[in-house]
Scaffold this motif. Structure first.
Motif, mmCIF file in Angstrom:
data_model
loop_
_atom_site.group_PDB
_atom_site.id
_atom_site.type_symbol
_atom_site.label_atom_id
_atom_site.label_comp_id
_atom_site.label_asym_id
_atom_site.label_seq_id
_atom_site.Cartn_x
_atom_site.Cartn_y
_atom_site.Cartn_z
ATOM 1 N N THR A 533 -23.263 31.535 32.060
ATOM 2 C CA THR A 533 -23.789 32.775 32.624
ATOM 3 C C THR A 533 -23.152 32.990 33.993
ATOM 4 O O THR A 533 -23.172 32.089 34.841
ATOM 5 C CB THR A 533 -25.323 32.729 32.775
ATOM 6 O OG1 THR A 533 -25.897 32.389 31.521
ATOM 7 C CG2 THR A 533 -25.846 34.092 33.221
ATOM 8 N N TRP A 534 -22.586 34.197 34.205
ATOM 9 C CA TRP A 534 -21.917 34.521 35.475
ATOM 10 C C TRP A 534 -22.788 35.457 36.301
ATOM 11 O O TRP A 534 -23.464 36.342 35.745
ATOM 12 C CB TRP A 534 -20.569 35.188 35.208
ATOM 13 C CG TRP A 534 -19.509 34.239 34.751
ATOM 14 C CD1 TRP A 534 -19.211 33.893 33.472
ATOM 15 C CD2 TRP A 534 -18.602 33.502 35.583
ATOM 16 N NE1 TRP A 534 -18.189 32.989 33.435
ATOM 17 C CE2 TRP A 534 -17.778 32.732 34.730
ATOM 18 C CE3 TRP A 534 -18.398 33.418 36.957
ATOM 19 C CZ2 TRP A 534 -16.775 31.899 35.195
ATOM 20 C CZ3 TRP A 534 -17.394 32.589 37.429
ATOM 21 C CH2 TRP A 534 -16.589 31.835 36.564
ATOM 22 N N ARG A 536 -22.824 37.842 40.093
ATOM 23 C CA ARG A 536 -22.195 38.381 41.289
ATOM 24 C C ARG A 536 -22.978 37.917 42.517
ATOM 25 O O ARG A 536 -24.006 37.256 42.387
ATOM 26 C CB ARG A 536 -22.176 39.906 41.197
ATOM 27 C CG ARG A 536 -21.269 40.443 40.089
ATOM 28 C CD ARG A 536 -21.644 41.856 39.699
ATOM 29 N NE ARG A 536 -21.775 42.730 40.862
ATOM 30 C CZ ARG A 536 -22.410 43.887 40.852
ATOM 31 N NH1 ARG A 536 -22.993 44.320 39.747
ATOM 32 N NH2 ARG A 536 -22.471 44.634 41.944
ATOM 33 N N TYR A 551 -15.266 44.006 35.194
ATOM 34 C CA TYR A 551 -15.527 42.595 34.957
ATOM 35 C C TYR A 551 -15.234 42.250 33.497
ATOM 36 O O TYR A 551 -15.552 43.000 32.584
ATOM 37 C CB TYR A 551 -16.986 42.241 35.273
ATOM 38 C CG TYR A 551 -17.376 42.532 36.703
ATOM 39 C CD1 TYR A 551 -17.052 41.654 37.727
ATOM 40 C CD2 TYR A 551 -18.071 43.706 37.023
ATOM 41 C CE1 TYR A 551 -17.400 41.928 39.034
ATOM 42 C CE2 TYR A 551 -18.419 43.986 38.327
ATOM 43 C CZ TYR A 551 -18.084 43.095 39.333
ATOM 44 O OH TYR A 551 -18.429 43.370 40.621
ATOM 45 N N VAL A 553 -15.451 38.642 30.946
ATOM 46 C CA VAL A 553 -15.765 37.229 30.804
ATOM 47 C C VAL A 553 -15.215 36.746 29.462
ATOM 48 O O VAL A 553 -15.473 37.343 28.423
ATOM 49 C CB VAL A 553 -17.283 36.967 30.875
ATOM 50 C CG1 VAL A 553 -17.584 35.499 30.585
ATOM 51 C CG2 VAL A 553 -17.825 37.349 32.247
ATOM 52 N N THR A 555 -14.966 33.177 27.174
ATOM 53 C CA THR A 555 -15.402 31.796 27.033
ATOM 54 C C THR A 555 -14.802 31.208 25.773
ATOM 55 O O THR A 555 -14.978 31.753 24.683
ATOM 56 C CB THR A 555 -16.938 31.702 26.979
ATOM 57 O OG1 THR A 555 -17.477 32.210 28.210
ATOM 58 C CG2 THR A 555 -17.384 30.265 26.788
ATOM 59 N N SER A 560 -14.810 28.792 30.732
ATOM 60 C CA SER A 560 -15.245 30.175 30.883
ATOM 61 C C SER A 560 -14.510 30.794 32.070
ATOM 62 O O SER A 560 -14.402 30.174 33.135
ATOM 63 C CB SER A 560 -16.758 30.263 31.083
ATOM 64 O OG SER A 560 -17.192 31.608 31.083
ATOM 65 N N LEU A 562 -14.012 34.364 34.482
ATOM 66 C CA LEU A 562 -14.435 35.686 34.940
ATOM 67 C C LEU A 562 -13.232 36.358 35.603
ATOM 68 O O LEU A 562 -12.677 35.825 36.573
ATOM 69 C CB LEU A 562 -15.595 35.576 35.927
ATOM 70 C CG LEU A 562 -15.966 36.877 36.662
ATOM 71 C CD1 LEU A 562 -16.464 37.936 35.678
ATOM 72 C CD2 LEU A 562 -17.018 36.602 37.740
ATOM 73 N N TYR A 575 -19.721 34.138 44.116
ATOM 74 C CA TYR A 575 -19.955 34.310 42.688
ATOM 75 C C TYR A 575 -20.333 32.955 42.100
ATOM 76 O O TYR A 575 -19.826 31.910 42.532
ATOM 77 C CB TYR A 575 -18.703 34.844 41.985
ATOM 78 C CG TYR A 575 -18.344 36.261 42.383
ATOM 79 C CD1 TYR A 575 -18.584 37.318 41.516
ATOM 80 C CD2 TYR A 575 -17.779 36.539 43.626
ATOM 81 C CE1 TYR A 575 -18.260 38.629 41.872
ATOM 82 C CE2 TYR A 575 -17.456 37.839 44.001
ATOM 83 C CZ TYR A 575 -17.696 38.879 43.120
ATOM 84 O OH TYR A 575 -17.391 40.163 43.464
ATOM 85 N N THR A 576 -21.232 32.955 41.128
ATOM 86 C CA THR A 576 -21.692 31.699 40.544
ATOM 87 C C THR A 576 -21.585 31.754 39.031
ATOM 88 O O THR A 576 -21.724 32.813 38.419
ATOM 89 C CB THR A 576 -23.153 31.389 40.935
ATOM 90 O OG1 THR A 576 -23.995 32.461 40.496
ATOM 91 C CG2 THR A 576 -23.289 31.202 42.419
ATOM 92 N N CYS A 577 -21.339 30.573 38.456
ATOM 93 C CA CYS A 577 -21.339 30.398 37.002
ATOM 94 C C CYS A 577 -22.271 29.243 36.678
ATOM 95 O O CYS A 577 -22.135 28.151 37.235
ATOM 96 C CB CYS A 577 -19.932 30.112 36.473
ATOM 97 S SG CYS A 577 -19.888 29.782 34.684
ATOM 98 N N THR A 587 -24.523 24.551 38.382
ATOM 99 C CA THR A 587 -24.055 25.813 38.952
ATOM 100 C C THR A 587 -22.760 25.572 39.730
ATOM 101 O O THR A 587 -22.678 24.672 40.557
ATOM 102 C CB THR A 587 -25.118 26.414 39.887
ATOM 103 O OG1 THR A 587 -26.290 26.707 39.127
ATOM 104 C CG2 THR A 587 -24.603 27.706 40.524
#
Length: 642
Positions: A533-534, A536, A551, A553, A555, A560, A562, A575-577, A587
């Motif tokens: 899960t990405w 912003r 954007y 994505v 996978t 994965s 972005l 930004y986090t994944c 994370t």
């Protein structure tokens, strides 16, 4: 831009109170729009006005309601004192409330109107506050999970006092509420009646508009009333000679049997030293006259017990002076060597070997030896194959008589396809299937799968489905196989997602107008990765379905990516994944620093460099403000107090 002032708030003007009431009386009430918010989080009322108005804007209330925020005649928008530290209001009318509590739940009204030329708009919102859901507990109304076919069973998905809107029940990962004998009512699942096909792994999920969670796994075994098994010898006849090998089979067909027990003349014989009871088979390591008697077997499960037919076994000393012995145990494996030794009291005898009553066929793997006196002969078979299964005898001929020895049964086993048992896993949607496999053997190996404190057993292979959200306290998969005393074991230690190449502190600098690619490549077991899960900046989920295609994505397996196109300074931030498997989640952070074109990376006033999260939020709202035609007018946002 979003505005908030520290100046004392002006009291409401009686003229605008009457004006708001007049607007509501003239303007037809619009439909109520439901807005869902998360307890402790933020919510947005996206209300914009795109027409010019000659008057000031104001947010206000009337009656017993309470003012939330106002756009006054002159100056910046502001929030009323109770909301000042957690309210933000844009100049075109969008409202953001932060740190939501249950007291914020209720009806909100947006009012805007201009006197000359006359224009007005009134919009109603209903704000519902929900808290993130904790793991529910799935329980059964029975004292144990081994149930009897034909009974009525109730499951309860206990979510406590949480605000839950939907319950869904699953068996082996599939929804079951549509099955004809199943009724799902709120947090309860009724199966009336339960049958053998209802055996499996049960879970429930709870949902509200802002979150969901999955329960523990409840393993249910449903047993039907047993019918009588058939006790049969693995080879005829029922009359045996002292010193021969014998085995019985308790044939229960396809019934679900928990335990097998063997009896001679009504007494349990499985503890006798020369007897081995293994599942549905009874083995004697040579029999004696003591083993003569009436044999039965009993099968049992949680529903019932059933007894087989009586099998009469008579054991006597061999009448022939010719004896057949062997170096084999109860089972000889394919590829091994076995020898039969035939001895007689006759002299100058000729020996003939038979299998299953027929003359021994020819073949280079049969090796024969006879002594010079004619009283001893040996048959050696190497290598043994499954073609050699059967009863072996030797026939002795002399000038005066013929004798046939006692029979010996050669039982040949096949080792599994792989030398060692395999510990494995396969990814599925929403979880993983754990696999213990040691198949291809004869007889089939007994397989035991142990994971997270529970054990499953089967022949050849055992699978277990583990869904995301299950609480895993013991992440070691242990597989053990037992094929007639041959043991093989393997272990796999699973872990949460790990990326040895990622640095959470790394900053990626790019120039405005360029594209950026953020990549998470995991080094943990790829079969466990089920979900990426990405987000912003400010933990806003990435919208990959937007029409602008900004954007993207992608996978593939444990990786994965972005992709962000046409970057602007508004794209600055972290930004986090989140990568999640059955063991847990990890994370990964990416800090993106977008610089204006023409800057050289320094922090002088001539260029724009990385911005804080708060600055980014301000710029995003500011861009929205640029779309609207800002005029002079008045608008009100009110909250209905219940």
């Amino acid at each position: 831009m979003i505005g908030q002032t520290s100046e004392p708030q002006m009291p409401r003007n009686w003229f605008w109170c009457l004006w708001a009431i007049w607007l509501i009386s003239l303007e037809p009430a619009s439909a109520v729009s439901v807005v869902n918010g998360t307890l402790g989080d933020s919510v947005y009322f996206y209300q914009f006005v795109y027409w010019n108005a000659p008057l000031e804007w104001r947010f206000g209330v009337f009656g017993d309601d309470e003012v939330v925020a106002v756009r006054p005649f002159y100056g910046a928008p502001y929030c009323y004192p109770r909301y000042q530290k957690r309210c933000q209001l844009s100049s075109e009318g969008a409202l953001q409330l932060n740190n939501l509590t249950y007291t914020d739940q209720g009806q909100y009204v947006f009012i805007v109107g201009a006197i000359e030329p006359y224009r007005s708009q009134i919009v109603y919102y209903q704000l519902q506050i929900y808290s993130p859901l904790n793991v529910p507990v799935l329980v059964l109304n029975a004292s144990h999970n081994r149930l009897v076919s034909g009974s009525n069973v109730t499951f309860h998905c206990d979510g406590g006092n949480q605000n839950i809107t939907t319950y869904i029940f699953y068996r082996d990962g599939k929804k079951i509420c549509s099955d004809p004998h199943v009724t799902c009512q709120d947090s309860y699942l009724y199966i009336q009646p339960i049958t053998g096909s209802d055996s499996g792994r049960y879970t429930c999920t709870i949902h509200n508009p802002v979150s969901s969670n999955i329960s523990n796994v409840l393993l249910v075994t449903v047993s039907a009333t047993l019918t009588a098994p058939a006790l049969v010898p693995n080879s005829a006849p029922d009359h045996r000679f002292n010193g021969s090998y014998v085995s019985f089979h308790c044939d229960a067909g396809e019934q679900h049997v928990a335990t097998y027990t063997f009896y001679r003349d009504g007494k349990n014989i499985c503890s006798e030293p020369h007897v081995t009871c293994r599942d549905s088979n009874l083995y004697f390591q040579t029999i004696s006259k003591h083993d003569s008697g009436k044999y039965t077997c009993t099968i049992q499960n949680t529903a019932s017990t059933s007894i087989s037919n009586i099998l009469q076994l008579s054991v006597s000393a061999p009448t022939s002076a010719t004896q057949l012995t062997s170096n084999m145990t109860e089972l000889v494996w394919v590829g091994e060597t076995v020898s039969f030794n035939c001895s007689t009291q006759l002299t100058a005898a000729n020996f003939t070997w038979n299998v299953n009553g027929s003359l021994l066929p020819g073949g280079s793997h049969y090796m024969l030896y006879e002594d010079t006196v004619g009283q001893f002969a040996t048959l050696t078979i190497s290598p043994v194959s499954t073609n050699e299964i059967g009863n072996y005898t030797c026939e002795v001929q002399s000038t005066t008589t013929n004798e046939t020895s006692n029979p010996l049964f050669l039982n040949v086993g096949i080792a599994p396809t792989n030398v060692n048992i395999n510990c494995g896993s396969e990814a599925i949607t929403g979880g993983v299937v754990l696999i213990c496999s040691w198949a291809g053997g004869q007889p089939a190996a007994d397989i035991e799968l142990s994971f997270n404190g529970t054990t499953d057993q089967a022949k050849d292979a055992v699978n277990r489905t583990v869904l995301l959200g299950n609480e895993v306290q013991q992440p070691v998969l242990t597989c053990q196989g037992n094929q007639s005393g041959r043991i093989s074991e393997c272990k796999t230690n699973f872990e949460r997602p790990v990326s040895s190449s990622h640095d959470n502190n790394m900053i990626t600098s790019v120039t405005e107008g360029q594209n950026a690619t953020l990549n998470v490549s995991l080094t943990s077991q790829s079969s466990l990765i089920s979900e990426f899960t990405w987000f912003r900046p400010n933990l806003i989920p990435v919208n990959i379905t937007a029409n602008d295609g900004k954007y993207k994505v992608e996978t593939i397996g444990s990786q994965s990516i972005l992709s962000i196109s046409n970057l602007t300074v508004n794209d600055n931030g972290t930004y986090t994944c989140t990568a999640r498997n059955i063991i847990g989640s990890t994370t990964f952070n990416f800090t993106l620093d977008v610089k204006s074109q023409g800057t050289n990376g320094s922090n002088d006033s001539g260029g724009s460099s990385g911005l804080s999260g708060g600055a980014i939020a301000g710029i995003v709202i500011g861009v929205l403000a640029g779309v609207a035609l800002i005029g002079v007018g008045g608008f009100f946002l009110v909250k209905k107090v219940f």
